[in-house]
Design a protein around this motif. Structure first.
Motif, PDB file in Angstrom:
ATOM      1  N   GLU A  40       0.824  -1.207   0.000  1.00  0.00           N
ATOM      2  CA  GLU A  40       0.000   0.000   0.000  1.00  0.00           C
ATOM      3  C   GLU A  40       0.861   1.262   0.000  1.00  0.00           C
ATOM      4  O   GLU A  40       0.608   2.198  -0.756  1.00  0.00           O
ATOM      5  N   VAL A  41       1.894   1.284   0.822  1.00  0.00           N
ATOM      6  CA  VAL A  41       2.738   2.464   0.949  1.00  0.00           C
ATOM      7  C   VAL A  41       3.569   2.694  -0.312  1.00  0.00           C
ATOM      8  O   VAL A  41       3.737   3.830  -0.753  1.00  0.00           O
ATOM      9  N   THR A  42       4.099   1.630  -0.897  1.00  0.00           N
ATOM     10  CA  THR A  42       4.978   1.770  -2.057  1.00  0.00           C
ATOM     11  C   THR A  42       4.218   1.842  -3.369  1.00  0.00           C
ATOM     12  O   THR A  42       4.750   2.329  -4.361  1.00  0.00           O
ATOM     13  N   GLY A  43       3.006   1.311  -3.386  1.00  0.00           N
ATOM     14  CA  GLY A  43       2.254   1.244  -4.633  1.00  0.00           C
ATOM     15  C   GLY A  43       2.645   0.054  -5.490  1.00  0.00           C
ATOM     16  O   GLY A  43       2.210  -0.066  -6.631  1.00  0.00           O
ATOM     17  N   LEU A  44       3.476  -0.835  -4.940  1.00  0.00           N
ATOM     18  CA  LEU A  44       3.898  -2.032  -5.663  1.00  0.00           C
ATOM     19  C   LEU A  44       2.932  -3.171  -5.398  1.00  0.00           C
ATOM     20  O   LEU A  44       2.302  -3.238  -4.345  1.00  0.00           O
ATOM     21  N   GLY A  45       2.864  -4.106  -6.339  1.00  0.00           N
ATOM     22  CA  GLY A  45       2.062  -5.294  -6.142  1.00  0.00           C
ATOM     23  C   GLY A  45       2.819  -6.318  -5.316  1.00  0.00           C
ATOM     24  O   GLY A  45       4.040  -6.223  -5.120  1.00  0.00           O
ATOM     25  N   ARG A  46       2.090  -7.314  -4.838  1.00  0.00           N
ATOM     26  CA  ARG A  46       2.710  -8.356  -4.013  1.00  0.00           C
ATOM     27  C   ARG A  46       3.797  -9.107  -4.780  1.00  0.00           C
ATOM     28  O   ARG A  46       4.853  -9.412  -4.224  1.00  0.00           O
ATOM     29  N   THR A  47       3.570  -9.383  -6.048  1.00  0.00           N
ATOM     30  CA  THR A  47       4.551 -10.129  -6.842  1.00  0.00           C
ATOM     31  C   THR A  47       5.863  -9.363  -6.939  1.00  0.00           C
ATOM     32  O   THR A  47       6.942  -9.925  -6.719  1.00  0.00           O
ATOM     33  N   LYS A  48       5.795  -8.083  -7.259  1.00  0.00           N
ATOM     34  CA  LYS A  48       7.008  -7.274  -7.371  1.00  0.00           C
ATOM     35  C   LYS A  48       7.693  -7.144  -6.015  1.00  0.00           C
ATOM     36  O   LYS A  48       8.928  -7.196  -5.914  1.00  0.00           O
ATOM     37  N   LEU A  49       6.914  -6.977  -4.969  1.00  0.00           N
ATOM     38  CA  LEU A  49       7.487  -6.867  -3.629  1.00  0.00           C
ATOM     39  C   LEU A  49       8.250  -8.147  -3.274  1.00  0.00           C
ATOM     40  O   LEU A  49       9.382  -8.082  -2.776  1.00  0.00           O
ATOM     41  N   TYR A  50       7.659  -9.305  -3.563  1.00  0.00           N
ATOM     42  CA  TYR A  50       8.353 -10.560  -3.277  1.00  0.00           C
ATOM     43  C   TYR A  50       9.583 -10.738  -4.161  1.00  0.00           C
ATOM     44  O   TYR A  50      10.569 -11.334  -3.740  1.00  0.00           O
TER      45      TYR A  50
END
Length: 60
Positions: free
Chosen positions: A16-26
Motif C-alpha cells: 500500500e505504501v509503495t504502490g507495488l504489487g505483491r509479486t514485485k514486492l516478493y
C-alpha cells in the motif's frame, strides 16, 4: 503512529505504501533489496530499509 516511525510492517502495508504489487514486492525481497524478518509464520518488512530503497530510487 506515522509509518516512518514503525519498526516493521506487513507485506500488505508495504504494498500500500509503495504502490507495488505483491509479486514485485516478493521479487525485491528475493533479490535482497527489501529486508524482512520472520516471526513464527509471519513475514514482516523492516521499514527503514524499505524507506531507504524508495529514497534511493526517487533520487535516480
Amino acid at each position: 503512529m506515522p509509518f516512518a516511525q514503525r519498526l516493521t510492517c506487513t507485506i500488505d502495508d508495504a504494498c500500500e505504501v509503495t504502490g507495488l504489487g505483491r509479486t514485485k514486492l516478493y521479487e525485491l525481497i528475493g533479490a535482497g533489496r527489501i529486508v524482512t524478518t520472520t516471526i513464527g509464520r509471519r513475514r514482516l518488512v523492516v521499514v527503514r530499509p524499505l524507506l531507504a530503497l524508495l529514497d534511493t530510487n526517487m533520487s535516480n
